[in-house]
Motif scaffolding. Structure first.
Motif, mmCIF file in Angstrom:
data_model
loop_
_atom_site.group_PDB
_atom_site.id
_atom_site.type_symbol
_atom_site.label_atom_id
_atom_site.label_comp_id
_atom_site.label_asym_id
_atom_site.label_seq_id
_atom_site.Cartn_x
_atom_site.Cartn_y
_atom_site.Cartn_z
ATOM 1 N N LEU A 121 0.817 -1.209 0.000
ATOM 2 C CA LEU A 121 0.000 0.000 0.000
ATOM 3 C C LEU A 121 0.852 1.261 0.000
ATOM 4 N N GLY B 102 -1.169 -4.823 -3.085
ATOM 5 C CA GLY B 102 -1.266 -3.618 -2.254
ATOM 6 C C GLY B 102 -1.054 -2.355 -3.063
ATOM 7 N N SER C 258 -3.790 0.692 -3.454
ATOM 8 C CA SER C 258 -3.514 2.072 -3.043
ATOM 9 C C SER C 258 -3.470 3.016 -4.240
ATOM 10 N N ILE D 292 -3.551 4.725 4.317
ATOM 11 C CA ILE D 292 -2.728 3.583 3.887
ATOM 12 C C ILE D 292 -1.579 3.339 4.855
#
Length: 438
Positions: free
Chosen positions: A39, A161, A165, A180
């Motif tokens: 993220l 991830g 994000s 995040i």
């Protein structure tokens, strides 16, 4: 200590069947743990510069500070792993990472940014500690398989991830960045929960054998052994030529010399993740039973081809060929990663006597971190002076040095350590003999 598996199977179902319960817990949660890392990984520079108003130079310094602290922390971390166990050190490192991410999520001043990066840097001790933990659970040729599958799962978690994000964050909504980093911090509860729960009985610290008890066990005595010298050089070069360039040299060369868009660079990273996730099991089947040093030799050739491809993007900048070369670089580079990641950790842990496993992994981690620090510095210096050809030549020379180091290492380790036959439980030797007194 938990039971171990000593199998040469590269069939995934057979490997999973023979894997101890503790190993299944670790492996099955790897991708989820790294989802949080994915993220935040691509966006920290953007977060510091565009959201928090930190200059690019200072943001780069803050990122490098993580690696510097990581290098400093590896020594005490390795000693603590051997003294108190990998589980204790991993819990401490994960807690530091969680604290650092929480600080980073809400910090607004430079001192707090440095505090956050320092805590995240200290968490680097979890890498050698986790490798020691894995080596205590999985033995023999299965270690190579485990490290390879784990690497693929790490990339899967980071890749997913990053996709999540990338679709979620917005520079016009700073709260999305805060979210995040908080989620990345909360992901640390997974390894902490495993270590305090299902893995609480795993013990990595052991008493030295009678033969090894009288030998010096300092870091210097370990580094001075012939096999470890070459293995550390190989690890440093792998980081310098490879991972130390990916976030700095590759992106800068692609943008400034190849003149491709940031979207193309994003596609290239996505291709890298797909190659690793798809190819790792196939590679593990093919390299099983082969000398690990010869696998590393092939890897050095593969990476040399990758950097040649990237270099060629500058011949036709801002063209379809440049786009192809940049994306093809990460395709070929990712294939090389599937050769590197199962082998060096397996060699390191097969070299290490059980009572020194934490220190061996710490030294290896330190060499990797040093390459990760030196790589971007060298890339920045060469590309800032527009020495574009020299930059590619340096990396090709580095690949040649890796091949030479692999062959030199081959002459200094046993066939068992090189992955040819199942190793005895604890040879207590390093290359040509025990850890020497100095």
């Amino acid at each position: 200590m938990s039971s171990t598996v000593n199998t040469g199977h590269t069939d995934l179902r057979a490997f999973w069947r023979d894997l101890p319960r503790e190993g299944k817990w670790l492996l099955s949660t790897t991708a989820i743990q790294l989802l949080g890392r994915g993220l935040t990984l691509p966006f920290t520079i953007i977060y510091l510069h565009e959201i928090k108003g930190v200059s690019l130079d200072l943001a780069g310094t803050l990122m490098a500070w993580i690696a510097v602290i990581g290098v400093v922390a590896t020594g005490p971390g390795g000693w603590a792993t051997d003294r108190f166990g990998a589980r204790v050190v991993s819990v401490f490192g994960s807690a530091c990472n969680m604290a650092g991410l929480f600080v980073l999520a809400f910090a607004h001043t430079v001192p707090f940014f440095f505090l956050a990066m320092s805590l995240i840097g200290i968490s680097g001790i979890t890498w050698p500690a986790f490798n020691s933990l894995i080596a205590a659970i999985v033995s023999g040729p299965a270690r190579q398989t485990y490290f390879g599958i784990s690497f693929a799962l790490v990339n899967l978690g980071i890749g997913v991830g990053g996709l999540i994000s990338g679709a979620f964050i917005d520079v016009h909504r700073p709260s999305t960045f805060t979210t995040i980093y908080v989620l990345d911090a909360l992901a640390m509860l997974i390894p902490i929960g495993l270590l305090l729960g299902p893995l609480r009985h795993v013990r990595t610290q052991v008493e030295p054998t009678q033969q090894a008890a009288g030998a010096r066990t300092s870091y210097l005595s370990i580094v001075r052994t012939p096999a470890m010298k070459w293995l550390l050089l190989l690890t440093f070069l792998g980081s310098f030529v490879g991972y130390g360039q990916i976030e700095a040299g590759f992106s800068a060369y692609s943008r400034e010399i190849g003149e491709v868009s940031t979207r193309v660079i994003g596609w290239a990273f996505a291709v890298n993740t797909v190659v690793i996730v798809v190819a790792q099991m196939l590679v593990l089947r093919r390299i099983a039973g082969h000398r690990r040093t010869r696998v590393l030799l092939v890897m050095a050739v593969v990476w040399a081809c990758a950097w040649t491809l990237l270099g060629s993007s500058g011949l036709l900048p801002a063209s379809a060929y440049a786009v192809f070369a940049v994306i093809a670089f990460h395709f070929v580079f990712g294939f090389g990663e599937t050769l590197l990641q199962p082998t060096i950790p397996a060699i390191t842990n097969d070299l290490a006597p059980d009572h020194l496993r934490g220190r061996f992994n710490a030294i290896s981690s330190g060499a990797f971190q040093a390459g990760a620090v030196a790589g971007p510095v060298a890339a920045g210096f060469l590309l800032r002076h527009h020495w574009n050809l020299q930059y590619i030549v340096v990396l090709l020379v580095g690949c040649a040095a890796m091949a030479w180091s692999a062959l030199a290492l081959e002459r200094r380790i046993s066939l068992q350590v090189n992955g040819i036959v199942p190793p005895i439980k604890d040879p207590g030797v390093v290359g040509d003999g025990a850890v020497h007194s100095v």
